[in-house]
Design an enzyme around this catalytic site. Structure first.
Site, short mmCIF file in Angstrom:
data_model
loop_
_atom_site.label_atom_id
_atom_site.label_comp_id
_atom_site.label_asym_id
_atom_site.label_seq_id
_atom_site.Cartn_x
_atom_site.Cartn_y
_atom_site.Cartn_z
N PRO A 163 0.63 -0.55 -0.14
CA PRO A 163 -0.02 0.07 -0.31
C PRO A 163 0.97 1.69 0.28
O PRO A 163 1.76 1.31 0.85
CB PRO A 163 -0.78 -0.21 1.21
CG PRO A 163 0.09 -1.23 2.32
CD PRO A 163 1.25 -1.66 1.59
N GLU A 164 0.37 2.06 -0.47
CA GLU A 164 1.24 3.95 -0.30
C GLU A 164 -0.01 4.35 0.20
O GLU A 164 -1.14 3.53 0.20
CB GLU A 164 1.12 4.46 -2.39
CG GLU A 164 2.00 3.23 -2.57
CD GLU A 164 1.91 3.68 -4.49
OE1 GLU A 164 2.37 4.42 -4.15
OE2 GLU A 164 2.00 3.01 -5.09
#
Length: 272
Positions: free
Chosen positions: A2-3
Site C-alpha cells: 500500500p501507498e
DNA sequence: AGCGGAACCTGTCGGC
DNA sequence: TGCCGACAGGTTCCGC
C-alpha cells in the site's frame, strides 16, 4: 503493497471503529512482524490499553493508546488490518490477533511477512518516523517547497519521489502515474526540472492522491480494506502495469523499465 | 557521500 | 505436469 491512499483508507476505517476499544488479549501466530521483540513483551505492552485514535504518517499506521503508548504498524507489501467478529480459526496468513473487549478482533495478516509492528512510548522514539519527509497532503507541501527541494540533486525523478525522506507516502504506482500526468521522464535528473514542471509535479501529486483517496485506493492483486472490500483506483491507472498498451495521449506503447530494482512504467514519447 | 545490490518473506504466473 | 526464473503496492543494510 500500500501507498498513501491505501494506508489512509485503512486508517480512516479503523479510526471510525477502534477509538474507545480496549485490547483484552494479544495472540501472535508468527512473530516475524515484531522484529527482535518477544511475543511476551509485545503482548504485555498492549494488553489493558485503550485505543484512543488511529492516525497515519507517511505509510505508517499509528494506534494511539491510553493511558500511554503507541502501536506503530507498517504494511510493507502485503500487510493488512481486518476487523472481524469473533474469528474462530486463524487464516493461513494471520500473524497477530488483537482481541478487543466487546468481542471483535483486529486481525493483522501478512502473506510475505515483510510488515512490521512495534510498540513505543512516543512517536519521537521511532527512527523510521523521524526520517520521513513532508506530508504531500499537508499545507507544507507547496510548489515553492518542491522547486527548492529538487535543486542540486542529480537523482532521477522516480527515485527522488519514491524517497520517503523527501515526500512521505508516495510509492511505485503513484509515482509512475504522477510523472505521466506531469509529462516528465522518470529518468530526468531532479535538478533539471524547471519551475513550471515542478508546479506540474505538485499539481498532479495532489490530483492523483485525492482521486485515489476518493476511490479508496488501488487494488492490483490483493489490497483489501478493513471490511475486505477492494479499492477502485486501478480503473483510472494510465501507465502502471500497462506495458505495451497504447498511451492514452499519443497511442504509442507504454514501456516498462527497471529503476532501483523496481518497475517503472512510462511513455517515452510523451514524458521528456 | 552515494550508489547498486542483496536481504527480508511467500506466492503466483509464464515459459520451456 | 514440473521446474525455474521473474516479479509483486516497501524499507534497510552492507560493501564498494
Amino acid at each position: 503493497m500500500p501507498e498513501l491512499p491505501e494506508v489512509e483508507t485503512i486508517v480512516r476505517e479503523l479510526d471510525a471503529q477502534l477509538p474507545g476499544q480496549q485490547i483484552e488479549a494479544v495472540q501472535v501466530f508468527r512473530n516475524t512482524p515484531l522484529g527482535r521483540t518477544s511475543t511476551t513483551v509485545f503482548s504485555q505492552k498492549l494488553v489493558g490499553k485503550k485505543i484512543t485514535s488511529v492516525k497515519r504518517r507517511g505509510k505508517f499506521i499509528l494506534f494511539h493508546l491510553a493511558p500511554s503508548g503507541l502501536l506503530v504498524g507498517h504494511l510493507r507489501m502485503t500487510g493488512k488490518f481486518i476487523l472481524a467478529q469473533a474469528p474462530k480459526n486463524p487464516g493461513k496468513h494471520h500473524r497477530v490477533w488483537f482481541k478487543l473487549k466487546g468481542g471483535s478482533t483486529l486481525i493483522y495478516e501478512d502473506l510475505r511477512c515483510l510488515g512490521t509492528l512495534e510498540v513505543l512510548d512516543n512517536q519521537a522514539q521511532s527512527a523510521s518516523l523521524n526520517r520521513l519527509g513532508v506530508e504531500p497532503l499537508s499545507p507544507e507541501f507547496t510548489a515553492a517547497w518542491l522547486k527548492q527541494a529538487l535543486k542540486n540533486n542529480r537523482t532521477p525523478l522516480k527515485h527522488w519521489l519514491m524517497n520517503q525522506g523527501n515526500i512521505a507516502g508516495l510509492g511505485n504506482i503513484y509515482v509512475s502515474e504522477i510523472l505521466f500526468r506531469a509529462r516528465l521522464s522518470p529518468l530526468k535528473p531532479a535538478e533539471k526540472v524547471r519551475s513550471k514542471q515542478a508546479e506540474g509535479i505538485h499539481l498532479h501529486t495532489l490530483e492523483v492522491l485525492k482521486a485515489a483517496l476518493i476511490s479508496n485506493g488501488t487494488t492490483i492483486s490483493d489490497f483489501r480494506r478493513v471490511d475486505d472490500k477492494t479499492g477502485e483506483f486501478q480503473n483510472f491507472l494510465q501507465v502502471y502495469g500497462k506495458e505495451g498498451s497504447p498511451c492514452t495521449a499519443c497511442t504509442k506503447p507504454i514501456q516498462r523499465i527497471v529503476q532501483q530494482q523496481r518497475s517503472t512504467f512510462y511513455c517515452p514519447s510523451c514524458q521528456k
